[in-house]
Design an enzyme around this catalytic site. Structure first.
Site, short mmCIF file in Angstrom:
data_model
loop_
_atom_site.label_atom_id
_atom_site.label_comp_id
_atom_site.label_asym_id
_atom_site.label_seq_id
_atom_site.Cartn_x
_atom_site.Cartn_y
_atom_site.Cartn_z
N GLU A 1 -26.94 -81.95 -59.37
CA GLU A 1 -27.36 -82.56 -58.46
C GLU A 1 -28.46 -82.18 -57.54
O GLU A 1 -28.64 -82.98 -56.57
CB GLU A 1 -26.32 -83.30 -57.58
CG GLU A 1 -25.57 -82.27 -56.58
CD GLU A 1 -24.48 -81.18 -57.11
OE1 GLU A 1 -23.75 -80.69 -56.66
OE2 GLU A 1 -24.28 -81.22 -58.38
N ASP B 1 -30.52 -81.73 -52.43
CA ASP B 1 -29.08 -81.60 -52.96
C ASP B 1 -28.47 -83.12 -52.57
O ASP B 1 -28.37 -83.29 -51.35
CB ASP B 1 -28.18 -80.51 -52.53
CG ASP B 1 -27.16 -80.28 -53.47
OD1 ASP B 1 -27.16 -79.55 -54.49
OD2 ASP B 1 -25.91 -80.77 -52.96
N ASN C 1 -18.43 -88.18 -57.99
CA ASN C 1 -17.99 -88.32 -59.28
C ASN C 1 -16.60 -88.54 -59.71
O ASN C 1 -15.95 -89.15 -60.50
CB ASN C 1 -18.63 -86.90 -60.20
CG ASN C 1 -19.89 -87.15 -60.67
OD1 ASN C 1 -20.34 -88.31 -61.21
ND2 ASN C 1 -20.48 -86.12 -61.09
N ASP D 1 -24.04 -90.60 -62.84
CA ASP D 1 -25.36 -90.57 -63.96
C ASP D 1 -26.33 -91.75 -63.13
O ASP D 1 -27.65 -91.23 -62.85
CB ASP D 1 -25.26 -90.83 -65.16
CG ASP D 1 -24.54 -89.61 -65.80
OD1 ASP D 1 -24.44 -88.53 -65.10
OD2 ASP D 1 -24.27 -89.88 -67.07
N HIS E 1 -18.11 -90.50 -64.00
CA HIS E 1 -19.38 -89.83 -64.30
C HIS E 1 -20.55 -91.13 -64.67
O HIS E 1 -21.74 -90.73 -64.54
CB HIS E 1 -19.08 -88.99 -65.47
CG HIS E 1 -18.61 -87.70 -64.90
ND1 HIS E 1 -19.13 -86.76 -64.21
CD2 HIS E 1 -17.20 -87.46 -65.39
CE1 HIS E 1 -18.29 -85.86 -64.11
NE2 HIS E 1 -16.99 -85.99 -64.74
#
Length: 327
Positions: free
Chosen positions: A244, A200, A208, A217, A213
């Protein structure tokens, strides 16, 4: 494609031990527009031309074969049988050319795989009509096979894409489930170890929120690429498990081996040096949970998955940017 172009592109092999017969067939076909002609005097020479005998490479680019039945040594029926039994040549039409009216011979010729036959002496109208019919059919079959291959390739491409995560390019959850089930059964059959890593990205929501975002990404993609570089064996799998979170399947890997891989991954992600102002380290880090075992000692695949997930949860509770092993 025009008729003339099709005829010019068609390649025909003429097999006859008679010089006169070969020349007559060549002349008729050339007058009809077929210029790509190859000749052989006997059946064995024809097999050599095709690469079915001798040291010559295989030549599968013939569109039709005109095969005399009665020849010294191997006859045309036996040669046709050899040609048709080979998968590379089974779709090339063979027209038998014969002076014999023996129905038993003709029956054997068709049993060997011949497409049609022509009686000697050959008549120009009959030869060109039958050749034209056979070649049109061959051309249509080739086009159909080409379309089928294109469709198969497209289907394969769509299947591959359906197994990939659209953002990161690694396997998606569906692919993970399929591979995990297969590897679990394989490990149970062979009484082998199998390891799972659950990973994770630390404080990813905060990342974020701060960077947006699009940057999020990009971060996911860089981490996924980093994981892929650490996986060395063909059967190992990296998958985006959700959000994630990533999962790694390591067949035939014990706990020590999985631990070393997990630590290497944690270090490599740290070395990416992706800025993360809301992380204690100032860069993006990962937490990893590792579980390993033999399926024979666990009731179901879900148990190993749950163990790796619990180990991941403990790694996050203990401060993140670390690897924890399942108890």
């Amino acid at each position: 494609m025009t008729k003339a172009l099709i005829q010019d592109a068609m390649r025909i092999l003429i097999v006859d031990d008679s010089d006169t017969a070969r020349m007559l067939l060549q002349t008729i076909l050339q007058q009809a527009g077929y210029t790509n002609l190859v000749t052989a005097r006997v059946a064995r020479e024809a097999l050599e031309v095709l690469g079915l005998r001798g040291d010559r490479p295989r030549d599968v680019d013939f569109d039709c074969i005109l095969m005399d039945i009665n020849m010294p040594g191997m006859d045309g029926i036996e040669a046709t049988r050899i040609i048709k039994e080979d998968p590379d040549f089974k779709d090339i039409p063979v027209i038998m050319v014969t002076a014999s009216e023996d129905e038993a011979n003709l029956e054997k010729a068709f049993e060997s795989g011949a497409t049609d036959y022509i009686n000697k002496p050959v008549r120009q109208i009959e030869l060109t009509a039958r050749i034209g019919s056979v070649l049109r059919l061959k051309h249509e079959m080739d086009m159909r096979k080409s379309r089928e291959r294109e469709l198969e390739n497209l289907t394969r491409t769509f299947q591959e894409l359906s197994n990939l995560d659209g953002l990161t390019g690694v396997a998606n959850r569906r692919r993970f489930d399929d591979v995990y089930d297969r590897e679990w059964r394989s490990a149970r059959r062979d009484n082998a170890d199998i390891s799972l890593l659950m990973l994770d990205i630390d404080f990813f929501k905060a990342y974020n929120d701060r960077y947006g975002h699009l940057k999020g990404d990009a971060c996911l993609t860089r981490v996924a690429q980093c994981l892929n570089k650490e996986i060395k064996r063909p059967r190992d799998l990296v998958a985006r498990y959700g959000g994630e979170e990533f999962a790694l399947i390591l067949p035939e890997t014990d706990l020590d081996g999985a631990h070393r891989i997990a630590e290497s991954i944690r270090q490599r992600v740290l070395e990416l040096n992706i800025e993360h102002a809301d992380s204690e380290t100032g860069v993006v880090t990962v937490s990893v949970g590792v579980a390993s075992g033999k399926p024979s000692g666990m009731p179901s695949p879900a148990d190993l998955l749950a163990s790796s997930d619990k180990a991941l949860y403990r790694a996050k509770l203990e401060g993140r940017n670390r690897v924890c092993l399942a108890e």
